[in-house]
Enzyme design. Structure first.
Site, short mmCIF file in Angstrom:
data_model
loop_
_atom_site.label_atom_id
_atom_site.label_comp_id
_atom_site.label_asym_id
_atom_site.label_seq_id
_atom_site.Cartn_x
_atom_site.Cartn_y
_atom_site.Cartn_z
N HIS A 58 0.83 -1.20 0.00
CA HIS A 58 0.00 0.00 0.00
C HIS A 58 0.87 1.26 0.00
O HIS A 58 0.66 2.17 -0.79
CB HIS A 58 -0.90 -0.03 1.25
CG HIS A 58 -1.66 1.22 1.50
ND1 HIS A 58 -3.03 1.32 1.33
CD2 HIS A 58 -1.27 2.47 1.93
CE1 HIS A 58 -3.44 2.54 1.63
NE2 HIS A 58 -2.38 3.26 2.00
N GLU A 59 1.86 1.27 0.89
CA GLU A 59 2.73 2.45 0.99
C GLU A 59 3.58 2.63 -0.25
O GLU A 59 3.83 3.77 -0.67
CB GLU A 59 3.61 2.35 2.23
CG GLU A 59 2.85 2.47 3.53
CD GLU A 59 2.00 3.72 3.57
OE1 GLU A 59 2.52 4.82 3.23
OE2 GLU A 59 0.81 3.62 3.90
N HIS A 62 1.86 4.59 -2.84
CA HIS A 62 2.06 6.03 -2.67
C HIS A 62 3.42 6.46 -3.22
O HIS A 62 3.55 7.49 -3.88
CB HIS A 62 1.98 6.40 -1.18
CG HIS A 62 0.63 6.25 -0.58
ND1 HIS A 62 -0.49 6.86 -1.09
CD2 HIS A 62 0.21 5.58 0.52
CE1 HIS A 62 -1.53 6.57 -0.34
NE2 HIS A 62 -1.14 5.78 0.65
#
Length: 370
Positions: A58-59, A62
């Site tokens: 998920h990170e 980003h």
């Protein structure tokens, strides 16, 4: 971020995990153990590792989006509710903010979709909504967790992705600082409601609500500082009249300066005027307790203090202080000689002056005399 542990570095980004991640581990372990004993508890640990990897992906969603816009990510911190990716600079517009914020949840959407495809049509919503139940299939629970991460992170509250998406939407019509303040206040209202809900249903929500509330406040203050300090360098507001200590000085001398001046931090400079270390009020008191007044300051001073160039923007000094956990940083010129220092009090005064009089423009120096 404080209370976090470094796990390693991936593609130039430092990966850290917040200690509160242990709360999620404990919760899953207890729930599994109560239902299925040690075997289920160990399966729960494997499940947490899988969740951990989903949060990392998920990170890095980003991070990939940020790098597309030329923004580096020095580190990410993993939390029970997701993670925080610290960007080298803020997005310059709503589009950048929106794309970077939405990229993380989209990764979880993809993961959940792939897991559902593997499982097929054998799961229902009651299974997806019970990730803590070891009686539910492992992959089903993993899909449920990713759905939960999407929904929870999209709540419009800082520092979660939904809060940043909300700011991006507001920033299309409002100034960036105003959009940040409004999004932060909405997030804090949600945090209060979350905390009240947690009192009656889940105490873990109270901790999350506290974190969200203060993170939103920090975000709003940072945006306000960025707006106020636009075009203002450290040299415009740094303390230029201050007492210093030499490397040969004793702790007793630092005590005398602490009592005789209004300073709380004292740079330790060598004969060339270059920075050697910093003595703070806390380090002076601790040194007096442990080593006495005769101890050389060079043996007790803090050496891990960064310096900031006098032409740097103010927000750079604030970031350095936060990262180093120091109340002040010395300001140096091109010759690396210390020409001043800046602390939280100085930055706070800038904010107060601007709030007191909107016509105030920080161009002259704000000086503190001992």
């Amino acid at each position: 971020m404080q209370w976090s542990l470094k796990l390693g570095t991936v593609a130039g980004t430092e990966v850290r995990v917040h200690v509160t991640f242990a709360l999620l581990l404990i919760w899953i372990w207890v729930m599994h153990y109560r239902i299925g004993g040690p075997p289920a508890a160990f399966e729960g640990v494997a499940f947490i590792i899988s969740v951990f990897l989903c949060v990392v992906l998920h990170e890095f969603g980003h991070i990939a989006a940020a790098r597309h816009f030329g923004i580096k990510t020095p580190d990410i911190t993993l939390l029970p509710i997701g993670g925080l990716a610290r960007l080298e600079r803020n997005p310059t517009g709503p589009l950048e903010e929106f794309v970077i914020a939405i990229a993380g949840p989209l990764v979880n959407v993809v993961i959940a979709g792939l897991v559902v495809m593997v499982i097929g049509g054998t799961l229902g919503w009651e299974q997806l909504l019970a990730p803590q139940d070891p009686r539910v299939d492992f992959l089903t629970r993993l899909a449920g967790v990713n759905i939960f991460l999407v929904v929870f992170n999209m709540i419009p509250a800082f520092p979660m992705d939904g809060g940043r998406v909300l700011r991006a939407i507001l920033a299309w019509r409002l100034p960036w600082a105003r959009a940040t303040t409004l999004a932060a206040r909405i997030g804090q209202s949600i945090a209060v409601a979350m905390g009240v809900f947690g009192v009656f249903f889940n105490p873990l929500l109270i901790l999350i609500a506290i974190f969200v509330y203060f993170a939103a406040e920090t975000e709003a203050q940072g945006s306000e500082l960025q707006e106020i300090s636009a075009g203002t360098s450290v040299s415009d507001v740094m303390i230029t009249a201050f007492a210093t200590l030499g490397p040969e000085a004793r702790v007793g001398e630092a005590v005398e300066l602490l009592l005789a001046t209004s300073q709380s931090e004292f740079p330790v400079l060598n004969e060339a005027g270059r920075f050697e270390g910093l003595m703070t009020r806390e380090s002076i008191v601790q040194a007096m307790k442990e080593k006495g007044a005769g101890a050389p300051v060079i043996t007790v001073m803090r050496r891990d203090i960064p310096t900031v160039d006098e032409q740097s923007p103010i927000e750079i000094s604030l970031r350095l202080m936060q990262e180093a956990g120091t109340p002040a940083v010395p300001v140096v010129d091109r010759s690396h000689r210390v020409v001043g220092f800046i602390n939280y009090e100085t930055i706070g005064e800038l904010l107060m002056l601007r709030n007191a009089d909107e016509r105030f423009q920080p161009g002259g120096r704000v000086r503190h005399l001992p």
